[in-house]
Scaffold this active site. Structure first.
Site, PDB file in Angstrom:
ATOM      1  CB  CYS A 149      -5.429  12.713 -58.793  1.00  0.00           C
ATOM      2  SG  CYS A 149      -6.064  13.153 -60.410  1.00  0.00           S
TER       3      CYS A 149
ATOM      4  CG  HIS B 298      -5.231   8.376 -58.708  1.00  0.00           C
ATOM      5  ND1 HIS B 298      -6.569   8.549 -59.003  1.00  0.00           N
ATOM      6  CD2 HIS B 298      -4.553   9.206 -59.539  1.00  0.00           C
ATOM      7  CE1 HIS B 298      -6.680   9.444 -59.959  1.00  0.00           C
ATOM      8  NE2 HIS B 298      -5.471   9.853 -60.318  1.00  0.00           N
TER       9      HIS B 298
ATOM     10  CG  ASN C 254      -7.234  10.251 -63.572  1.00  0.00           C
ATOM     11  OD1 ASN C 254      -7.856  10.376 -62.528  1.00  0.00           O
ATOM     12  ND2 ASN C 254      -6.034  10.777 -63.763  1.00  0.00           N
TER      13      ASN C 254
HETATM   14  N1  ACO Z   1      -3.505   9.293 -79.243  1.00  0.00           N
HETATM   15  C1  ACO Z   1      -2.429   9.146 -80.018  1.00  0.00           C
HETATM   16  N2  ACO Z   1      -1.242   9.748 -79.765  1.00  0.00           N
HETATM   17  C2  ACO Z   1      -1.176  10.526 -78.652  1.00  0.00           C
HETATM   18  C3  ACO Z   1      -2.283  10.717 -77.802  1.00  0.00           C
HETATM   19  C4  ACO Z   1      -3.480  10.073 -78.135  1.00  0.00           C
HETATM   20  N3  ACO Z   1      -4.595  10.174 -77.379  1.00  0.00           N
HETATM   21  N4  ACO Z   1      -1.901  11.530 -76.795  1.00  0.00           N
HETATM   22  C5  ACO Z   1      -0.618  11.838 -76.986  1.00  0.00           C
HETATM   23  N5  ACO Z   1      -0.171  11.229 -78.114  1.00  0.00           N
HETATM   24  C6  ACO Z   1       1.171  11.300 -78.711  1.00  0.00           C
HETATM   25  C7  ACO Z   1       1.928  12.524 -78.295  1.00  0.00           C
HETATM   26  O1  ACO Z   1       1.597  13.629 -79.111  1.00  0.00           O
HETATM   27  C8  ACO Z   1       3.370  12.083 -78.505  1.00  0.00           C
HETATM   28  O2  ACO Z   1       3.681  12.202 -79.880  1.00  0.00           O
HETATM   29  P1  ACO Z   1       5.121  12.763 -80.350  1.00  0.00           P
HETATM   30  O3  ACO Z   1       6.101  11.760 -79.806  1.00  0.00           O
HETATM   31  O4  ACO Z   1       4.969  12.761 -81.830  1.00  0.00           O
HETATM   32  O5  ACO Z   1       5.232  14.107 -79.732  1.00  0.00           O
HETATM   33  C9  ACO Z   1       3.345  10.602 -78.168  1.00  0.00           C
HETATM   34  O6  ACO Z   1       1.954  10.207 -78.232  1.00  0.00           O
HETATM   35  C10 ACO Z   1       3.923  10.268 -76.794  1.00  0.00           C
HETATM   36  O7  ACO Z   1       3.375  11.172 -75.847  1.00  0.00           O
HETATM   37  P2  ACO Z   1       3.761  11.100 -74.308  1.00  0.00           P
HETATM   38  O8  ACO Z   1       2.996  12.151 -73.567  1.00  0.00           O
HETATM   39  O9  ACO Z   1       5.241  11.090 -74.145  1.00  0.00           O
HETATM   40  O10 ACO Z   1       3.172   9.647 -73.959  1.00  0.00           O
HETATM   41  P3  ACO Z   1       3.267   8.835 -72.607  1.00  0.00           P
HETATM   42  O11 ACO Z   1       3.777   7.497 -72.896  1.00  0.00           O
HETATM   43  O12 ACO Z   1       3.925   9.640 -71.524  1.00  0.00           O
HETATM   44  O13 ACO Z   1       1.734   8.647 -72.200  1.00  0.00           O
HETATM   45  C11 ACO Z   1       0.125   9.641 -70.681  1.00  0.00           C
HETATM   46  C12 ACO Z   1       0.897   9.765 -72.004  1.00  0.00           C
HETATM   47  C13 ACO Z   1      -0.845   8.484 -70.812  1.00  0.00           C
HETATM   48  C14 ACO Z   1      -0.622  10.944 -70.437  1.00  0.00           C
HETATM   49  C15 ACO Z   1       1.092   9.386 -69.514  1.00  0.00           C
HETATM   50  O14 ACO Z   1       2.159  10.284 -69.575  1.00  0.00           O
HETATM   51  C16 ACO Z   1       0.463   9.483 -68.143  1.00  0.00           C
HETATM   52  O15 ACO Z   1      -0.353   8.683 -67.756  1.00  0.00           O
HETATM   53  N6  ACO Z   1       0.904  10.462 -67.315  1.00  0.00           N
HETATM   54  C17 ACO Z   1       0.500  10.617 -65.947  1.00  0.00           C
HETATM   55  C18 ACO Z   1      -0.910  11.115 -65.814  1.00  0.00           C
HETATM   56  C19 ACO Z   1      -1.247  11.167 -64.339  1.00  0.00           C
HETATM   57  O16 ACO Z   1      -1.034  10.243 -63.590  1.00  0.00           O
HETATM   58  N7  ACO Z   1      -1.732  12.296 -63.890  1.00  0.00           N
HETATM   59  C20 ACO Z   1      -1.899  12.473 -62.450  1.00  0.00           C
HETATM   60  C21 ACO Z   1      -3.239  12.368 -62.035  1.00  0.00           C
HETATM   61  S1  ACO Z   1      -4.308  13.431 -62.885  1.00  0.00           S
HETATM   62  C22 ACO Z   1      -4.806  14.717 -61.833  1.00  0.00           C
HETATM   63  O17 ACO Z   1      -4.234  15.019 -60.796  1.00  0.00           O
HETATM   64  C23 ACO Z   1      -5.964  15.552 -62.289  1.00  0.00           C
END
Ligand code: ACO
Length: 323
Positions: free
Chosen positions: A114, A250, A280
């Site tokens: 990314c 990004h 993304n």
């Molecule tokens: N729908 C419903 N529930 C979901 C989903 C979904 N699509 N996905 C995950 N959940 C659940 C999880 O299972 C978890 O449930 P639990 O508490 O029962 O275990 C709960 O939601 C919370 O999950 P988290 O992962 O803690 O949620 P978070 O608030 O962190 O959001 C996200 C997740 C959107 C992925 C976030 O962490 C994020 O954006 N991270 C950074 C991503 C990023 O920037 N990546 C870098 C670039 S990508 C690259 O380089 C290729």
């Protein structure tokens, strides 16, 4: 007198198929509200069957060339940021070169996930200021839909496909922040974090693999590292966050985008946001947002634009441009 790499054209391409969040409700235990609230994403584009990264990159490149009023034969080099090239080799960049009908110059891919477009801009800038090239096409293009695990709701709802491109041209400057062009770059990586975000296949496994991410752990690194690299790049350019007209981040997650802007003390009115419509798109997200931001009339000549990105590696970086 110094040589500056000045942006003279932008263009982008998005595949025709638009997938709304609600579509995932049919196959996964997820819903539109969760995806919107946690990521800011409402829809994304997915490439058609057989549509490849190099084809999308070529479309974006043609649009950027048209915007710059140039022909493919005017270009000295193509630097293409991607982690989803059509083949293991040759590079997608050489495929774009052939598609454009370029028989001159040179082309190569840059792979920093990314953060790829920040790395590509830094490379293209170095080619221009060293005198190796005068006109460079810098492209970010991805088909992340091909490396998704469609049973993993925590990743497959976040990514999309697309391509964006810039034309950079050598112009004389005074060596001050008043110059147009790339004013500074700041690149970083830390391979100790490789397990936070990776694809579990590749040449060594003789399979393409799918994306694996510990999203919440990546999230914790993101805001701090992005604000720091953006501020470092601004300092290198002799500027401060108060001088910024546009942050073009990004587009991974609206909460990361907001958190980074807030940490830098830049209001959201000065941030170009496309994550709701594109998801993304990895290395394509910044050039897509730059091109869309120009189309919307947000980014104008003379503006100070800061791009920042983080992704797998971890790799992250920022680039300061006077448009
Ligand atoms: N729908 C419903 N529930 C979901 C989903 C979904 N699509 N996905 C995950 N959940 C659940 C999880 O299972 C978890 O449930 P639990 O508490 O029962 O275990 C709960 O939601 C919370 O999950 P988290 O992962 O803690 O949620 P978070 O608030 O962190 O959001 C996200 C997740 C959107 C992925 C976030 O962490 C994020 O954006 N991270 C950074 C991503 C990023 O920037 N990546 C870098 C670039 S990508 C690259 O380089 C290729």
């Amino acid at each position: 007198m110094v040589v500056r790499a000045v942006v003279t054209g932008t263009g982008h391409y998005l595949p025709e198929r638009v997938v709304e969040n609600a579509e995932f409700e049919k196959t996964l235990d997820t819903n539109d509200e969760w995806i919107r609230a946690r990521s800011g994403i409402e829809r994304r584009h997915f490439a058609a069957e057989g549509e490849t990264t190099s084809q999308m990159a070529t479309c974006a490149a043609r649009n950027a060339l048209k915007d710059a009023g140039l022909q493919p034969s005017d270009i000295d080099a193509i630097v293409l940021a991607t982690s989803t090239a059509d083949f293991t080799f040759p590079s997608a960049a050489t495929m774009v070169q052939a598609e454009l009908g370029m028989e001159n110059g040179f082309a190569f891919d840059v792979q920093a996930v990314c953060a790829g477009f920040a790395y590509a801009l830094a490379n293209a800038n170095a080619l221009i200021i060293s005198g190796q090239a005068r006109r460079v096409l810098v492209i970010g293009a991805e088909t992340f839909s091909r490396i998704m695990d469609w049973t993993d709701r925590s990743t497959c709802v976040l990514f999309g496909d697309g391509a964006g491109a810039l034309v950079l041209e050598a112009q004389d400057g005074q060596g001050t922040p008043a110059d147009r062009g790339i004013l500074s770059t700041d690149l970083n990586s830390d391979g100790r974090y490789r397990d936070l975000l990776y694809v579990d296949g590749g040449v060594s496994t003789q399979s393409t693999g799918v994306l694996r991410m510990q999203g919440n752990k990546v999230f914790r690194h993101a805001v701090e590292k992005l604000a720091k690299t953006a501020e470092k790049a601004l300092e290198k350019a002799g500027l401060t966050p108060a001088d910024v007209d546009w942050i073009v981040p990004h587009q991974a997650n609206i909460r990361i985008i907001q958190g980074t802007a807030q940490k830098m003390g830049v209001p959201m009115e000065k941030v170009v946001v496309t994550v709701q419509d594109h998801g993304n798109t990895s290395a394509a997200s910044i050039p897509l947002a730059l091109s869309v931001g120009r189309e919307r009339g947000q980014i104008k000549q003379g503006d100070i634009v800061v791009t920042e990105a983080i992704g797998g590696g971890l790799a992250w970086g920022a680039v300061v441009i006077r448009w």
